[in-house]
Design a protein around this motif. Structure first.
Motif, PDB file in Angstrom:
ATOM      1  N   ARG A 269       0.828  -1.214   0.000  1.00 11.32           N
ATOM      2  CA  ARG A 269       0.000   0.000   0.000  1.00 11.32           C
ATOM      3  C   ARG A 269       0.859   1.259   0.000  1.00 11.32           C
ATOM      4  O   ARG A 269       0.319   2.347   0.156  1.00 11.32           O
ATOM      5  N   ARG A 270       2.144   1.115  -0.096  1.00  9.22           N
ATOM      6  CA  ARG A 270       3.062   2.257  -0.016  1.00  9.22           C
ATOM      7  C   ARG A 270       2.758   3.096   1.230  1.00  9.22           C
ATOM      8  O   ARG A 270       2.628   4.310   1.183  1.00  9.22           O
ATOM      9  N   ASN A 271       2.632   2.387   2.355  1.00  4.89           N
ATOM     10  CA  ASN A 271       2.449   2.997   3.683  1.00  4.89           C
ATOM     11  C   ASN A 271       1.140   3.745   3.880  1.00  4.89           C
ATOM     12  O   ASN A 271       1.003   4.500   4.845  1.00  4.89           O
ATOM     13  N   LYS A 272       0.233   3.603   2.953  1.00  2.00           N
ATOM     14  CA  LYS A 272      -1.062   4.251   3.203  1.00  2.00           C
ATOM     15  C   LYS A 272      -1.690   3.596   4.434  1.00  2.00           C
ATOM     16  O   LYS A 272      -1.697   2.369   4.554  1.00  2.00           O
ATOM     17  N   ASP A 293       3.751   0.601  11.647  1.00  2.00           N
ATOM     18  CA  ASP A 293       3.470   1.970  11.236  1.00  2.00           C
ATOM     19  C   ASP A 293       2.299   2.004  10.260  1.00  2.00           C
ATOM     20  O   ASP A 293       2.280   1.240   9.296  1.00  2.00           O
ATOM     21  N   GLY A 294       1.351   2.844  10.522  1.00  2.00           N
ATOM     22  CA  GLY A 294       0.249   2.993   9.564  1.00  2.00           C
ATOM     23  C   GLY A 294      -0.871   2.006   9.758  1.00  2.00           C
ATOM     24  O   GLY A 294      -1.859   2.043   9.037  1.00  2.00           O
ATOM     25  N   ILE A 295      -0.724   1.073  10.732  1.00  2.00           N
ATOM     26  CA  ILE A 295      -1.813   0.124  11.002  1.00  2.00           C
ATOM     27  C   ILE A 295      -2.469   0.504  12.323  1.00  2.00           C
ATOM     28  O   ILE A 295      -1.782   0.676  13.333  1.00  2.00           O
TER      29      ILE A 295
END
Lengths: 437, 277
Positions: A269-272, A293-295
């Protein structure tokens, strides 16, 4: 004139009692008219919801009126008066005003800040207006209550945070994604709560729904409900990177989604950021995922915690609302007492006008032939005298509601000029403000 | 001179009032005070701008040549950019971060106020206003990115730990904060680049060399590389969120060092004593 409240609510009475005294919304004319027919009651409104039944009335004889209203409530519903009395509360004067404003602003509700109560009071007022049982005071008072409720809603955040688990999930998603419009939700498994949450998400803008289930036909059925797409359970993980919000509630005994898989997904997701809601017990998603990170991973307890925090936040806002209400009570009470002043001034003027007319008649008949001009100037002079004399007393009376001895002045004027008691002629005081409009 | 000090104080007070109102807005969630704060800031920048213009007519050169002028101009750029962002995002909570920063800059500006002397002939060039305007607008954009970064980390921490303070309800969404990071970066980076290029051209015209590895130049370059890395990361490797926020914070600290630390700790051509020349 005083405002009275008699009633019961979820705080004072169990549901067995509340259901007995509830009024049917289809037949409000009868109880309203019966209530108004009681001695000493000049106006009446009946509020009846599943959490409260309240009678609002105005009266000059507070204590008598309150016990009559209590008896009316018991008799109308054919309950023994003593059985009902222990559940009833009553307020008069300032306490009554405060109570109604708090109820309308949803400070007295089971869930503070819930919006329904205002609509219910509006409906109740609608019946009273239809059957003409609300007069000047209750009209003005209930409109005041509506505007106070609106003020509370706009000036505090009392209703801004979610107090249900599924709506809390939507709010959290908004805190992460800002808008949900172009987001995709995936339902893993088909729990009832999951479905409810998914509905909330769709209602709040989510455009794409994916559904997966061990039984593919179930997934298809649920997907059709949301006009979404069913995904087979074997390879739903390969689609995860397209998904922003996951709602999981399978009956699986172990984790369905592992943290290392999530690492891979977030890279794809490219860190989305991704919002995972795990409603299943035992849990479906490895809690270690939350460390990535990001979750943002929330389980049932976390969501409950959010709801608790939101409720606390509402309590804080409620304190602000109380301050607004105190302010408004003061304003309304000033109006209420000015209402007492008005008829006094009207009566005083009428009295003097009668004297003037009588004296003019006498003077004119004594003087005999008079020109139009002379008559006019005598009339003007006499009315100027009255105005000059009345000027000061009138302004003192008008300011009476601002001073503590206001009632004293009113009383003195009434005695000195031998004015009729307003209670003896209630029509005057009730119609006067209407004529002003 | 006295007019300048009075107007300066008025500006400082306006920013201070805005700070107080924004804090009230955030802490007790009083919506109206956010609106008043915005008006206080608008009033503040108006007076600030008038003051700088008057100063320009008084001394006949861009009044950013000393530490006082630079700090105050920095604060002005920051508030102007914030108000522009605020029009789009409506972020009183960001005001609660940015306006105290402006107040601090203004207080230091007030402390460092000295009577103006003759301008160093080196600075007497139209490249001077161009160079500093670009540089400070760039700085201002990066300070917004810094504030958004701090807010992002706070919000991220609360969402992760699932423990919400009152601030949680006031902070905008992670997506909004990340998009502020993105837009202030894409705005600030070209401005900073222009600032460095215009500085180099100007240096060539006075000293005959584009680049002389003066400490300020070196640190500016380091900062530029940091932001270049962040921009590149954002555009091509999908950096965002927490990492971008941390980078914006480090970049800003580096930038502050370039702006202030270099002058206080190291020496070079970019001194604020240029006026004594």
């Amino acid at each position: 004139m005083n405002i009275l409240v008699v009633g019961l609510s979820h705080k004072s009475a169990p549901v067995e009692i509340r259901e007995k005294v509830a009024f049917s919304p289809t037949a409000m004319a009868e109880p309203l008219q019966q209530m108004l027919a009681l001695p000493d009651i000049s106006e009446g409104v009946i509020v009846s919801t599943c959490n409260r039944v309240e009678l609002y009335a105005t009266s000059r004889e507070c204590d008598g009126a309150i016990s009559r209203l209590k008896d009316f409530l018991a008799d109308y519903h054919q309950i023994a008066r003593d059985d009902l009395n222990e559940h009833l509360y009553d307020f008069q004067g300032e306490a009554a005003i405060k109570h109604v404003l708090r109820v309308a602003s949803s400070l007295d509700s089971m869930v503070i800040g819930e919006p329904q109560i205002l609509g219910q009071i509006k409906t109740a007022y609608g019946y009273a207006a239809e059957y003409k049982t609300a007069g000047v005071i209750l009209n003005r008072f209930l409109h005041k209550a509506f505007s106070v409720a609106k003020r509370v809603r706009t000036e505090t955040s009392i209703a801004s945070s979610a107090v249900s688990v599924s709506f809390a999930a939507v709010e959290l998603a908004r805190k992460i994604f800002s808008t949900l419009d172009d987001k995709t939700v995936m339902l893993v498994g088909a729990g009832e709560m999951c479905e409810l949450a998914a509905k909330h998400f769709v209602n709040n803008g989510v455009s794409r729904v994916l559904v997966t289930n061990r039984t593919f036909s179930k997934a298809e059925k649920l997907a059709a409900e949301f006009s979404g797409r069913a995904v087979s359970f074997e390879n739903f993980q390969d689609q995860l990177h397209q998904v922003d919000i996951v709602l999981s509630s399978t009956g699986a005994p172990g984790y369905v989604l592992h943290a290392d898989k999530l690492t891979e997904v977030i890279r794809l997701r490219r860190n989305k950021p991704m919002f995972l809601i795990d409603i299943a017990v035992p849990r479906d998603i490895d809690p270690q995922g939350n460390k990535l990170d990001g979750i943002y991973l929330y389980d049932v307890d976390d969501l409950q915690g959010v709801v608790q925090a939101n409720l606390k936040e509402r309590q804080k806002e409620a304190a602000k609302a109380e301050a607004i209400i105190e302010e408004e009570i003061l304003q309304f009470q000033q109006w209420l007492s000015s209402l007492e002043v008005k008829p006094t001034i009207v009566a005083l003027r009428r009295k003097l006008e009668e004297v003037r007319q009588a004296e003019l008649q006498k003077t004119f008949s004594n003087l005999g032939e008079l020109g139009k001009k002379e008559r006019k100037s005598i009339e003007a002079m006499s009315s100027a005298i009255i105005n000059k004399i009345l000027h000061k007393p009138t302004s003192i009376l008008k300011n009476a509601h601002n001073s503590s001895d206001g009632n004293l002045h009113i009383d003195a004027i009434r005695t000195l000029f031998d004015l009729p008691d307003p209670a003896a002629a209630p029509q005057n005081s009730d119609t006067a403000p209407d004529q002003d409009k | 001179m006295t007019t300048h000090i009075i107007l300066f104080k008025v500006t400082l007070i306006a920013y201070f009032i805005a700070t107080a109102l924004y804090l009230v807005n955030v802490v007790v969630r009083h919506e109206k005070s956010g609106r008043f704060a915005r008006w206080a800031l608008f009033g503040g920048i108006a007076v600030h701008f008038v003051n700088m213009s008057l100063r320009y007519y008084e001394v006949r050169y861009t009044p950013i040549a000393d530490l006082h002028g630079s700090l105050s101009f920095f604060a002005l750029c920051m508030i102007v950019l914030f108000l522009l962002f605020d029009m789009r995002y409506r972020l009183p909570v960001m005001g609660a971060f940015i306006s105290p920063l402006a107040v601090v800059l203004m207080i230091f500006a007030g402390i460092s106020h000295k009577p103006l002397l003759e301008l160093n002939p080196v600075l007497d060039s139209w490249w001077f206003p161009v160079h500093v305007t670009f540089a400070f607008l760039g700085n201002a954009a990066f300070s917004l990115a810094f504030c958004a970064g701090v807010m992002y980390l706070l919000q991220d921490k609360m969402l992760k730990s699932k423990r919400f303070s009152g601030l949680y309800y006031r902070l905008p969404s992670l997506a909004t904060l990340d998009s502020i990071n993105n837009s202030s970066l894409t705005l600030g980076f070209p401005l900073m680049t222009m600032g460095i290029i215009s500085g180099a051209i100007w240096a060539e015209s006075v000293w005959g060399t584009y680049w002389s590895w003066d400490p300020k130049e070196t640190w500016a370059l380091i900062t530029w590389f940091l932001y270049a890395a962040l921009l590149h990361g954002r555009l091509s490797i999908g950096w965002r969120g927490k990492r971008a926020a941390i980078f914006a914070i480090i970049g800003f600290l580096c930038l502050l060092f370039t702006f202030l630390g270099v002058n206080l700790l190291l020496t070079g051509q970019h001194t604020f004593d240029a006026l004594k020349g």
